[in-house]
Each structure stands twice: as C-alpha cells, then as structure tokens.
Design an enzyme around this catalytic site. Structure first.
Site, short mmCIF file in Angstrom:
data_model
loop_
_atom_site.label_atom_id
_atom_site.label_comp_id
_atom_site.label_asym_id
_atom_site.label_seq_id
_atom_site.Cartn_x
_atom_site.Cartn_y
_atom_site.Cartn_z
N ASN A 38 27.19 81.99 51.72
CA ASN A 38 26.05 81.79 52.73
C ASN A 38 26.14 80.70 53.88
O ASN A 38 25.22 79.92 53.37
CB ASN A 38 24.92 82.16 52.07
CG ASN A 38 23.90 82.09 52.83
OD1 ASN A 38 23.63 82.29 54.36
ND2 ASN A 38 22.40 82.11 52.69
N PRO A 39 26.59 81.09 54.72
CA PRO A 39 27.14 79.18 55.44
C PRO A 39 26.60 79.09 55.88
O PRO A 39 24.91 79.89 56.78
CB PRO A 39 28.54 79.23 56.42
CG PRO A 39 28.21 80.78 57.02
CD PRO A 39 27.18 81.59 55.96
N PHE A 96 19.00 74.47 49.81
CA PHE A 96 18.44 75.26 50.56
C PHE A 96 17.48 75.56 49.45
O PHE A 96 18.15 76.06 48.75
CB PHE A 96 19.78 75.72 51.31
CG PHE A 96 19.55 77.07 52.15
CD1 PHE A 96 19.11 77.33 53.62
CD2 PHE A 96 19.14 78.21 51.25
CE1 PHE A 96 18.79 78.24 54.20
CE2 PHE A 96 19.50 79.61 52.11
CZ PHE A 96 18.54 79.56 53.31
C1 SAM Z 1 22.55 78.59 53.64
S1 SAM Z 1 22.91 77.61 52.57
C2 SAM Z 1 23.13 78.13 51.55
C3 SAM Z 1 23.23 77.85 50.49
C4 SAM Z 1 23.42 79.15 49.00
N1 SAM Z 1 24.78 79.50 49.28
C5 SAM Z 1 22.38 79.90 49.00
O1 SAM Z 1 22.75 81.02 49.68
O2 SAM Z 1 20.98 80.12 48.97
C6 SAM Z 1 24.87 76.84 53.26
C7 SAM Z 1 24.95 75.52 52.16
O3 SAM Z 1 26.15 75.22 53.02
C8 SAM Z 1 26.53 73.49 52.51
N2 SAM Z 1 27.21 73.03 53.43
C9 SAM Z 1 27.31 72.90 54.93
N3 SAM Z 1 28.74 72.62 55.60
C10 SAM Z 1 29.22 72.47 54.14
C11 SAM Z 1 30.79 72.64 54.56
N4 SAM Z 1 31.13 71.93 55.50
N5 SAM Z 1 31.63 72.71 53.41
C12 SAM Z 1 30.96 72.55 51.65
N6 SAM Z 1 29.02 73.31 51.92
C13 SAM Z 1 28.92 72.83 52.86
C14 SAM Z 1 25.07 73.16 52.46
O4 SAM Z 1 25.01 71.81 52.07
C15 SAM Z 1 24.10 74.46 52.34
O5 SAM Z 1 24.22 74.12 50.28
#
Ligand code: SAM
Length: 278
Positions: free
Chosen positions: A188-189, A90
């Site tokens: 930031n999910p 991302f």
């Molecule tokens: C919207 S991105 C945000 C990335 C970063 N924090 C930013 O703001 O640029 C969401 C992130 O959550 C991770 N992710 C998705 N499902 C997850 C889970 N079940 N546990 C941990 N991380 C997860 C994704 O791989 C991704 O990198």
C-alpha cells in the site's frame, strides 16, 4: 453524571463541531479514558472522577481540532488484529483490508511456505494480517521510515507474529538469497498526488507526508523492481487511489505482468491492482 449521560452531551458537542460519527467517537474516547469497552460504558452506574472528566474533555477538544481518533486511543483494529498506532506512522485504513484479501487469495494457489514481502509496511498492518491468516508464510516488511520500522516490530512482538521488518528503500533491504524466490510482493504505497494534499481532511493530513505523497510513482517503481524478486508466476498486489485503476493496470501490462486485474472495495471504488510475472 453517569457515563450514558456524559456520552449524550459529548455526542452533541462533537456533532456541533462537525466530527464524523460523533456517537461512536464519543464512546471510543470515553471507553479509552475509563479503561473499559463499549459494554462496560453502559453497564457503569458510577459517575466520572474529576481526573477522568478532565481527560475526557481534553480528548474531545483534540478530536474537534482534527486529531485522529486513533492517535487519541493509540489503537486501530485491522482485520483480526488490534494494532498500536501513534503520530508519525500511517494509521491503517479499513479499505486496505481488501489488499490483504486479494493477497491471501493469490497465496491460496501456493502449496506451502510462501515468501511474502510487504513494501512500505507502516505499523506492519498488511504483513502481520497475512502472517496471522497464512501462518506458514515467511513474511518480510520494509519501510524507509525508522519510526514505522520500530512500531511494526513492536506490533509484531506484542501480537506474537514472526514477521521480519527491515528499514530501507522499497525492496533494497530484502536478502539477496530471496532474489527470484518471492511468491508475492504486496504494497500500500504512498499514492496521493501533490495537488490533492491540501484538499484532504485534517485526519488524513495527520499522517506523515512520506506515507501519503506519490501519485503513481511508487506503482511504477514496484512494477519495475519486483519482477527480479518474484519467482516465475509470482504476483504483485498493490493498493491504488480510486482514479488510478486504468493507469496502474497499464503500468503493469507495460512491464509484462499477466492476468492484470483491478479490484474494487466495498464502496465499489477501484482499490487494488494485481498481476503475475510469466
Ligand atoms: C500509505 S502507507 C502504508 C502503510 C501500511 N502498509 C498500511 O497499509 O497501513 C505507505 C508507507 O510507505 C512508506 N514509504 C514511503 N516511501 C518509501 C520508500 N521509498 N521505501 C519504503 N517505504 C516507503 C511510508 O513510510 C509508509 O509507512
């Protein structure tokens, strides 16, 4: 042709193809190809070599087909950091800087050496910005994506910031001894709803689905799982989609969080929800 003339043509080419901010995009791409910055572009009198012109032409074509600018340059600025980015992870967005701001405000009340967990760290943007701006913090990041974990570790190493990045589901990789001792969980999910995905611009859809799709599912899971990790008075700070403020506020209140508030971004859209455990 001098770079300034090349830029004029490239700008009108991008404009004709409906690319947003055509002038800035052309400048960023040409600066990347020539290995210089914006000022260097305008200072340069000599024309482009054949190889440079070809590389620039290729980058313009890719940009017109919706490849994000950041995937072409491999870089994204975030607060005071310059992060490496690449396809499969991302790309950090400017609006997420508000999440960092709210997280840092929350940490101002913590005297020394706070413990912070960034869930879904991606490139490490949030975790690294917090570590840079609050150097006494112990910062841990988690992500389910192995590619994200590898890139976040690379960014941490290159920037010389001591952030521990772990692969796994939400807070599962956090060491057991931190249970009840975390000052702040920030995230930031993924929060795009499934029926919204098709209508998003190609730049957004270039991010992995794992990083995008979730609606308010992750906010709900975080509100359930974080209280056992937080110390009394510890906070959860989460980014939301602009229409999710009321729902996420209600989720945190249901789970017993106190002082729950919705914070807007610079465009006055609901962007962050924060609350503390008793
Ligand atoms: C919207 S991105 C945000 C990335 C970063 N924090 C930013 O703001 O640029 C969401 C992130 O959550 C991770 N992710 C998705 N499902 C997850 C889970 N079940 N546990 C941990 N991380 C997860 C994704 O791989 C991704 O990198």
């Amino acid at each position: 042709m001098r770079p300034s003339q090349v830029l004029r043509r490239a700008t009108s080419y991008l404009e004709r193809h409906g690319v947003e901010s055509p002038r800035t995009s052309a400048e960023v791409l040409l600066a990347g190809v020539l290995g210089t910055d914006r000022a260097g572009l305008y200072a340069r009198a000599e024309g482009l070599s054949t190889a440079e012109a070809k590389a620039f032409g290729r980058a313009l074509c890719q940009r017109c087909t919706g490849v994000p600018l950041q995937h072409l340059t491999g870089r994204q600025a975030f607060r005071r950091l310059e992060l490496a980015v690449r396809p499969g992870v991302f790309v950090p967005r400017p609006e997420t800087e508000v999440l960092v701001e709210v997280a840092l405000q929350g940490l101002r009340g913590v005297q020394a050496e706070p413990v912070v967990v960034d869930v879904g760290t991606g490139t490490g943007a949030v975790a690294l910005a917090i570590k840079q701006e609050r150097p006494d913090a112990t910062v841990l990041g988690t992500d389910r994506s192995a590619e994200a974990v590898a890139l976040a570790r690379e960014n941490a190493k290159r920037l010389g910031l001591d952030v521990r990045v772990m692969e796994g589901e939400l807070l599962e990789p956090i060491p057991e001894e931190l249970r009840g001792r975390v000052d702040l969980v920030v995230s930031n999910p993924p929060y795009v709803a499934e029926d919204e995905l098709a209508s998003l611009p190609p730049e957004v859809r270039a991010d992995p689905e794992l990083a995008l799709l979730g609606g308010t599912t992750f906010h709900r899971r975080l509100a359930e799982e974080t209280p056992r990790w937080l110390r009394p008075g510890g906070a959860l700070v989460v980014e939301i989609g602009e229409t999710q403020g009321d729902e996420v506020r209600a989720i945190l209140l249901e789970r017993g969080f106190r002082g729950v508030r919705v914070v807007q971004d610079l465009a006055r859209r609901d962007r962050v929800v924060a609350g503390s455990v008793p």
